[in-house]
Design an enzyme around this catalytic site. Structure first.
Site, PDB file in Angstrom:
ATOM      1  N   HIS A  29       3.003   2.438   2.102  1.00  0.00           N
ATOM      2  CA  HIS A  29       3.365   3.114   3.340  1.00  0.00           C
ATOM      3  C   HIS A  29       4.165   2.146   4.212  1.00  0.00           C
ATOM      4  O   HIS A  29       4.161   0.932   3.976  1.00  0.00           O
ATOM      5  CB  HIS A  29       2.146   3.690   4.079  1.00  0.00           C
ATOM      6  CG  HIS A  29       1.177   2.664   4.592  1.00  0.00           C
ATOM      7  ND1 HIS A  29      -0.112   2.574   4.149  1.00  0.00           N
ATOM      8  CD2 HIS A  29       1.312   1.685   5.508  1.00  0.00           C
ATOM      9  CE1 HIS A  29      -0.732   1.598   4.765  1.00  0.00           C
ATOM     10  NE2 HIS A  29       0.114   1.032   5.604  1.00  0.00           N
ATOM     11  N   CYS A  76       3.368   6.729   7.553  1.00  0.00           N
ATOM     12  CA  CYS A  76       4.687   7.258   7.219  1.00  0.00           C
ATOM     13  C   CYS A  76       5.047   6.817   5.809  1.00  0.00           C
ATOM     14  O   CYS A  76       4.895   5.637   5.460  1.00  0.00           O
ATOM     15  CB  CYS A  76       5.722   6.738   8.228  1.00  0.00           C
ATOM     16  SG  CYS A  76       7.428   7.132   7.832  1.00  0.00           S
ATOM     17  N   ASN A 119       0.809  -1.217   0.000  1.00  0.00           N
ATOM     18  CA  ASN A 119       0.000   0.000   0.000  1.00  0.00           C
ATOM     19  C   ASN A 119       0.844   1.270   0.000  1.00  0.00           C
ATOM     20  O   ASN A 119       0.317   2.372   0.195  1.00  0.00           O
ATOM     21  CB  ASN A 119      -0.935   0.012   1.218  1.00  0.00           C
ATOM     22  CG  ASN A 119      -2.005  -1.061   1.118  1.00  0.00           C
ATOM     23  OD1 ASN A 119      -2.513  -1.342   0.040  1.00  0.00           O
ATOM     24  ND2 ASN A 119      -2.327  -1.678   2.253  1.00  0.00           N
TER      25      ASN A 119
END
Length: 421
Positions: A319, A354, A317
């Site tokens: 991240h 993040c 995904n």
């Protein structure tokens, strides 16, 4: 007589007498059968045949076939010639090769049968290859993991990241085995249609004992409803040999739109897909409702700056994988704690994701004393914060530590009774 002698000179006539009579005859008129009228011994038919064979040259061969053989040179004493060569009789003899292959397979089968595959316990080979399976009426997923040499740390036990990777792996395999995985990272078909993904918001974990190299752990996981728009996933990790409980964990998940990165309610279509797998049971770990205190440079004992994710830290995904956050949090754990204590409990609250271009700070504060005063033989508690260098919080955490090699005579948070999986 004269005419007969003259005729015999040109046409030798064999004597009607036998060889035995010729040998025993001593009379003048007795002539041996192999002597003609000229007084010269004539050769027998067999001798003449041998003479013909001796004088004849071996017939030439063309493409392996005799040619130029005169019919007049053949006789009944010759050995019969082999049958003509065809495609069938020119094939190689495979019998030797087949015999060798059969011998090899029989030897291998014998060695295989000599292996002792009988487990010491009937359930020791529940999942020998770690593929996992659905148990408990289709509500619980179970998978075994063998602790590898590269998964242990300086204490010769599995790291906390290894245990959390096992939790994440079983969660995804649970969805896959149930037939609900559809291209996304744990997303169901309806979630993919609506561009939704799962994100974890909170996780609690208690470790009673860490497995060591070569141990096989059995991980059970199941899901339950959490409020109106959340899902709870629990894990129970046990030693597959003894059945002792090693780790318990509980987590809360919500949905987020993959494009807008905003949280979303659970659509009815998705609820219909996953609702039948929900278990009506309390969390395996009692919720720690204590609020995590605020932490900054002024209150932190240790600060680590300049942490950046690598490409391998990203999931599908795009991240950072949530297990990576744990490693960054422990980057700022004081060295005396890492050397003398082991992590026994952890509470994580995820605030935001993040990306690969983020630059992070890891902050840690030791509760109840400074870093240099860690001589207390009891338990230690730490507060943690992982944030962007700009100040935006990513993960807040609380960790509990016990002295290394301490027996399980009680923990910071008393472990609940083992739940039957």
């Amino acid at each position: 007589m004269v005419a007969t002698a003259a005729t015999s000179a040109f046409h030798p006539v064999a004597s009607p007498q036998s060889d035995s009579g010729a040998k025993t005859s001593g009379k003048l008129g007795g002539v041996p059968a192999n002597v003609d009228a000229r007084g010269i011994k004539s050769k027998s038919a067999a001798a003449r045949g041998c003479q013909v064979k001796a004088n004849a040259q071996a017939p030439p061969k063309v493409n392996g076939t005799k040619v130029g053989v005169m019919e007049g040179l053949k006789n009944e004493d010759d050995v019969a010639s082999p049958p003509p060569r065809t495609f069938i009789n020119q094939l190689p003899d495979w019998s030797m090769l087949l015999a060798a292959i059969t011998t090899i397979f029989l030897a291998a089968e014998k060695q295989w049968m000599m292996l002792d595959w009988k487990p010491k316990r009937p359930d020791a080979l529940i999942d020998p290859f770690g593929l996992g399976k659905i148990v408990q009426d289709g509500l619980v997923f179970r998978q075994n993991f063998s602790i590898r040499s590269y998964e242990i740390g300086a204490d010769r036990t599995a790291s906390i990241e290894t245990l959390m990777n096992h939790l994440q792996e079983t969660a995804l395999n649970h969805v896959k085995t149930a037939g609900l995985l559809d291209g996304g990272f744990g997303s169901t078909p309806e979630m993919c249609k609506k561009n939704l993904i799962w994100v974890v918001t909170k996780m609690q974990l208690l470790v009673d004992r860490y497995p060591t190299w070569g141990d096989v752990v059995q991980v059970d996981t199941w899901v339950a409803a959490s409020g109106k728009n959340g899902m709870r996933r629990d894990w129970l990790v046990r030693d597959s040999k003894t059945g002792d409980t090693l780790t318990r964990a509980s987590s809360i998940w919500v949905m987020m739109n993959k494009e807008t990165r905003r949280l979303s309610k659970i659509p009815d279509e998705v609820r219909g897909e996953i609702g039948s797998y929900f278990v009506d049971s309390p969390p395996i770990v009692d919720e720690d409702s204590r609020k995590l205190p605020k932490l900054d440079e002024s209150t932190a004992d240790v600060v680590r700056s300049g942490l950046t994710p690598r490409w391998s830290d990203l999931d599908v995904n795009q991240h950072v994988n949530n297990v990576k956050y744990v490693g960054w949090i422990l980057e700022s754990a004081p060295l005396p704690i890492l050397e003398s204590y082991e992590l026994s409990g952890m509470t994580l609250e995820y605030r935001r994701e993040c990306g690969r271009d983020s630059v992070l700070q890891s902050l840690t504060a030791v509760s109840g004393g400074n870093v240099g005063g860690l001589v207390n033989p009891g338990y230690v508690e730490c507060q943690h914060l992982l944030r962007h260098e700009s100040g935006a919080e990513i993960v807040k955490a609380r960790t509990e530590w016990r002295p290394k090699f301490a027996k399980s005579i009680g923990s910071v948070n008393q472990l609940p009774e083992a739940e039957s999986a």
